[in-house]
Design a protein around this motif. Structure first.
Motif, PDB file in Angstrom:
ATOM      1  N   ALA A 190      -6.215  10.261   2.822  1.00 38.80           N
ATOM      2  CA  ALA A 190      -5.032  10.594   2.022  1.00 38.80           C
ATOM      3  C   ALA A 190      -5.453  11.203   0.688  1.00 38.80           C
ATOM      4  O   ALA A 190      -6.563  10.993   0.196  1.00 38.80           O
ATOM      5  N   VAL A 201       0.853  -1.185   0.000  1.00 44.12           N
ATOM      6  CA  VAL A 201       0.000   0.000   0.000  1.00 44.12           C
ATOM      7  C   VAL A 201       0.894   1.240   0.000  1.00 44.12           C
ATOM      8  O   VAL A 201       1.798   1.366   0.829  1.00 44.12           O
ATOM      9  N   THR A 220       4.670   4.623   2.552  1.00 40.37           N
ATOM     10  CA  THR A 220       4.269   3.219   2.581  1.00 40.37           C
ATOM     11  C   THR A 220       4.466   2.705   3.999  1.00 40.37           C
ATOM     12  O   THR A 220       5.061   3.378   4.845  1.00 40.37           O
ATOM     13  N   MET A 279      -4.061   7.045  -3.168  1.00 41.34           N
ATOM     14  CA  MET A 279      -3.477   5.789  -2.690  1.00 41.34           C
ATOM     15  C   MET A 279      -3.392   4.810  -3.849  1.00 41.34           C
ATOM     16  O   MET A 279      -4.181   4.862  -4.800  1.00 41.34           O
ATOM     17  N   LEU A 282      -5.836   6.562   6.212  1.00 37.28           N
ATOM     18  CA  LEU A 282      -5.589   6.234   4.817  1.00 37.28           C
ATOM     19  C   LEU A 282      -6.713   6.766   3.933  1.00 37.28           C
ATOM     20  O   LEU A 282      -6.460   7.298   2.842  1.00 37.28           O
ATOM     21  N   TRP A 338       0.617   5.627  -0.377  1.00 40.27           N
ATOM     22  CA  TRP A 338      -0.328   6.735  -0.378  1.00 40.27           C
ATOM     23  C   TRP A 338       0.409   8.068  -0.387  1.00 40.27           C
ATOM     24  O   TRP A 338       1.594   8.149  -0.071  1.00 40.27           O
TER      25      TRP A 338
END
Length: 245
Positions: free
Chosen positions: A207, A156, A166, A210, A204, A158
């Motif tokens: 953000a 992942v 990350t 992503m 998240l 972002w």
């Protein structure tokens, strides 16, 4: 009834490791990093260090998927075409669901292979099939504490402001993502800062953008998270270009 097993027990039980690389006309992308991770994964399974890999049979100038499989009985290198699904997800993005993996950060059992790229991928593929049944494309796993971990076959990544982030693999107890790590290492060339950070799912979701990062897919932008649509980021084509896609 013939009860002979046509593969060795170690191969049958997933007792091995592998790497998947993006094969480019210039050769396998980030090959040294993948071979280093293959050796680290092998060590976690108490496998001997992988022998040197002969790449002489690779077709020059070819684009595709290169896989290295290493078990107690074999070392095998194969090349295949990139699937239409991978190309579509790179181009159009992915719809993602979050799911609790049922583990605590820093509290995995001492025999955990979460930091190894092992052949035991049945749960990873099952997670993606579960997402497909929910009309989604992929999953982001979270810890019991609510921290974002990784996706079944990708890292992942972002963007928060001007910082590309990350998840720190050692702290989270996850696989070290080669594509994500490389992207952060070159982010400065396009004016971005980079950081390894633990992040919760609500953070998240807030953000600016992503992505799911992996070797062959490159970056697949998350276009919806848990059913909430997200606008496309102008950074997606810039970062894909930075990675050579």
């Amino acid at each position: 009834m013939d009860e002979r097993i046509l593969v060795s027990p170690s191969d049958l039980l997933g007792d091995g490791v592998f790497e998947t690389l993006h094969l480019r006309p210039s050769g396998p992308w980030l090959l040294p990093e993948h071979l280093d991770r293959l050796a680290r994964s092998a060590a976690l399974l108490d496998l001997p260090p992988p022998p040197p890999i002969d790449l002489g049979g690779l077709e020059a100038g070819r684009t595709g998927v290169m896989r290295i499989v290493y078990t107690r009985n074999l070392l095998h290198v194969s090349v295949s075409e990139i699937s239409e699904q991978v190309l579509r997800e790179r181009r159009d993005g992915v719809r993602v669901l979050s799911a609790d993996l049922g583990v605590s950060v820093g509290r995995r059992p001492p025999w955990s292979l979460s930091a190894a790229k092992s052949l035991s991928y049945a749960s990873n593929f099952a997670a993606r099939r579960w997402a497909a049944r929910q009309q989604a494309d992929d999953v982001i796993w979270t810890s019991l504490e609510g921290y974002v971990l990784e996706a079944p076959t990708s890292s992942v990544v972002w963007l928060s402001g001007d910082t590309l982030c990350t998840v720190p693999p050692a702290e989270a107890g996850i696989l070290d993502g080669i594509t994500a790590g490389h992207l952060l290492s070159v982010a400065g060339s396009v004016g971005l800062q980079s950081a390894f950070r633990m992040i919760t799912l609500p953070e998240l979701a807030a953000a600016d953008a992503m992505w799911l990062a992996s070797s062959v897919r490159g970056l697949a932008e998350v276009t919806s998270l848990d059913g909430v649509p997200r606008g496309r980021s102008p950074w997606t084509p810039r970062l894909l270009s930075l990675l050579g896609f």
